[in-house]
Design a protein around this motif. Structure first.
Motif, mmCIF file in Angstrom:
data_model
loop_
_atom_site.group_PDB
_atom_site.id
_atom_site.type_symbol
_atom_site.label_atom_id
_atom_site.label_comp_id
_atom_site.label_asym_id
_atom_site.label_seq_id
_atom_site.Cartn_x
_atom_site.Cartn_y
_atom_site.Cartn_z
ATOM 1 N N ILE A 180 -2.697 1.536 4.293
ATOM 2 C CA ILE A 180 -3.671 0.762 5.061
ATOM 3 C C ILE A 180 -3.372 0.945 6.539
ATOM 4 O O ILE A 180 -2.232 0.785 6.972
ATOM 5 N N VAL A 181 -4.388 1.308 7.298
ATOM 6 C CA VAL A 181 -4.291 1.374 8.754
ATOM 7 C C VAL A 181 -5.206 0.283 9.285
ATOM 8 O O VAL A 181 -6.431 0.353 9.108
ATOM 9 N N THR A 182 -4.632 -0.745 9.908
ATOM 10 C CA THR A 182 -5.427 -1.897 10.298
ATOM 11 C C THR A 182 -5.296 -2.258 11.768
ATOM 12 O O THR A 182 -4.203 -2.212 12.346
ATOM 13 N N ASP A 183 -6.425 -2.621 12.352
ATOM 14 C CA ASP A 183 -6.449 -3.145 13.711
ATOM 15 C C ASP A 183 -5.971 -4.600 13.681
ATOM 16 O O ASP A 183 -5.869 -5.221 12.613
ATOM 17 N N TYR A 184 -5.682 -5.138 14.854
ATOM 18 C CA TYR A 184 -5.251 -6.539 14.930
ATOM 19 C C TYR A 184 -6.436 -7.485 15.087
ATOM 20 O O TYR A 184 -6.665 -8.378 14.264
ATOM 21 N N LYS A 203 4.821 -4.542 -2.434
ATOM 22 C CA LYS A 203 6.034 -4.327 -1.662
ATOM 23 C C LYS A 203 5.845 -3.121 -0.746
ATOM 24 O O LYS A 203 4.915 -2.331 -0.917
ATOM 25 N N LYS A 204 6.750 -2.978 0.206
ATOM 26 C CA LYS A 204 6.639 -1.883 1.163
ATOM 27 C C LYS A 204 6.705 -0.510 0.502
ATOM 28 O O LYS A 204 6.117 0.450 0.995
ATOM 29 N N GLN A 205 7.458 -0.396 -0.593
ATOM 30 C CA GLN A 205 7.551 0.891 -1.264
ATOM 31 C C GLN A 205 6.373 1.162 -2.185
ATOM 32 O O GLN A 205 6.278 2.228 -2.781
ATOM 33 N N GLN A 206 5.449 0.190 -2.288
ATOM 34 C CA GLN A 206 4.249 0.375 -3.110
ATOM 35 C C GLN A 206 3.030 0.713 -2.279
ATOM 36 O O GLN A 206 2.146 1.447 -2.732
ATOM 37 N N LEU A 207 2.963 0.190 -1.060
ATOM 38 C CA LEU A 207 1.797 0.398 -0.203
ATOM 39 C C LEU A 207 2.250 0.324 1.255
ATOM 40 O O LEU A 207 2.866 -0.662 1.666
ATOM 41 N N ALA A 208 1.937 1.354 2.015
ATOM 42 C CA ALA A 208 2.323 1.404 3.424
ATOM 43 C C ALA A 208 1.244 0.779 4.299
ATOM 44 O O ALA A 208 0.048 0.960 4.051
ATOM 45 N N ILE A 209 1.667 0.032 5.320
ATOM 46 C CA ILE A 209 0.740 -0.564 6.285
ATOM 47 C C ILE A 209 1.132 -0.121 7.684
ATOM 48 O O ILE A 209 2.285 -0.272 8.088
ATOM 49 N N VAL A 210 0.164 0.433 8.410
ATOM 50 C CA VAL A 210 0.368 0.811 9.803
ATOM 51 C C VAL A 210 -0.591 -0.010 10.651
ATOM 52 O O VAL A 210 -1.810 0.094 10.487
ATOM 53 N N GLY A 211 -0.052 -0.834 11.531
ATOM 54 C CA GLY A 211 -0.882 -1.619 12.430
ATOM 55 C C GLY A 211 -1.237 -0.817 13.669
ATOM 56 O O GLY A 211 -0.449 0.014 14.127
ATOM 57 N N ILE A 212 -2.436 -1.058 14.208
ATOM 58 C CA ILE A 212 -2.845 -0.425 15.460
ATOM 59 C C ILE A 212 -3.563 -1.462 16.317
ATOM 60 O O ILE A 212 -4.222 -2.361 15.795
ATOM 61 N N SER A 213 -3.427 -1.353 17.626
ATOM 62 C CA SER A 213 -4.128 -2.291 18.507
ATOM 63 C C SER A 213 -4.099 -1.794 19.939
ATOM 64 O O SER A 213 -3.145 -1.150 20.363
ATOM 65 N N GLY A 214 -5.160 -2.141 20.665
ATOM 66 C CA GLY A 214 -5.224 -1.838 22.080
ATOM 67 C C GLY A 214 -4.898 -3.049 22.918
ATOM 68 O O GLY A 214 -4.919 -2.993 24.148
ATOM 69 N N ALA A 215 -4.587 -4.171 22.273
ATOM 70 C CA ALA A 215 -4.233 -5.387 22.989
ATOM 71 C C ALA A 215 -2.933 -5.180 23.750
ATOM 72 O O ALA A 215 -2.038 -4.464 23.293
#
Length: 270
Positions: A180-184, A203-215
């Motif tokens: 998942i790549v998600t904005d804030y 869990k982290k080893q089941q699904l990766a999350i990358v946050g992104i934001s321009g804030a």
């Protein structure tokens, strides 16, 4: 070969130096499960693609050939829908900009001593990515499209959601999502809330999350990580940084998952 296993198992190497082409082909065949086919000119590459396109997964292409001095071979290969890793002898800003504008999967310097390892690892990653579902979450359609394009260049299967609440619905419908790549900043459910809710399920080893934001908030990275994200990127980010960080995150998740499964199997055996 099973019905779900892809038939395209060859790598096209387009390089006018027969010595370099042979070295690349031998390395790829020795270190991966792929077979290779080579072409030393634009004309030969076109012939190979016309006759063997369905057997080819990706291509390694020299940027400058005698009959294609301005990257025409890259355009040819991409026109056949193939991911392209470009070999270039120079790393000038104008060359980099031109390659990024062409949406190449990656580029490597021919003079680099690790060029073969770079090509090998990139091809392996592109191959694995075609089986990975990624979800882009952002309330801006334009921003979603930008991230989607960057992920598709890396061969991910991409889904979209306009906010965190909708993202959870997509996740329910596609529980095999691995990234998942998600904005804030989003209505209904922001990136922090989404990350926390996903971590209650995966869990982290089941699904990766990358946050992104321009804030501009200085603690944005720490807050995303504290809520359970694997990584965070500030907007605007370079295409190379995005692809490298996302692929690295997915790779680390895969390694942890493999180690966890191995440990569980050993524990069960005892």
């Amino acid at each position: 070969m099973s019905e779900t296993e892809p038939k395209a198992q060859k790598i096209l190497v387009v390089e006018d130096s027969h010595v370099q082409a042979k070295i690349i082909c031998r390395h790829l065949e020795a270190m991966t499960t792929f077979r290779t086919v080579s072409a030393d000119s634009l004309q030969e590459a076109a012939r190979v693609l016309d006759t063997m396109r369905d057997e080819i997964f990706a291509a390694v292409v020299d940027l400058n050939l005698p009959d294609a001095p301005y990257g025409e071979a890259v355009d040819l290969v991409q026109g056949h829908g193939l991911a392209v890793i470009v070999l270039t002898a120079t790393f000038k800003d104008e060359v980099r900009d031109a390659l990024l504008a062409r949406n190449v999967a990656d580029y490597v310097l021919k003079e680099s001593i690790v060029v073969l390892d770079d090509v090998e690892s990139k091809i392996e990653r592109l191959f694995k990515n075609q089986f990975i579902k990624a979800l882009v979450v952002d309330d801006s359609r334009t921003a979603r499209g930008t991230v989607r394009n960057l992920l598709e260049i890396q061969n991910y299967q991409v889904l979209e959601a306009e906010n965190g609440r909708r993202a959870l619905e997509v996740l329910d419908a596609h529980p095999d999502i691995k990234l998942i790549v998600t904005d804030y900043e989003m209505p209904e459910m922001d990136g922090y809330e989404l990350t926390s809710e996903v971590r209650r399920r995966y869990k982290k080893q089941q699904l990766a999350i990358v946050g992104i934001s321009g804030a501009g908030e200085s603690a944005m990275t720490a807050k995303f990580l504290k809520h359970g994200a694997n990584d965070f990127l500030h907007k605007p980010f370079a295409a190379e940084e995005f692809s490298w960080r996302v692929n690295q995150t997915v790779e680390l998740v895969e390694i942890v998952c493999e180690l966890t499964e191995c440990h569980e199997q050993q524990a069960a055996g005892n």
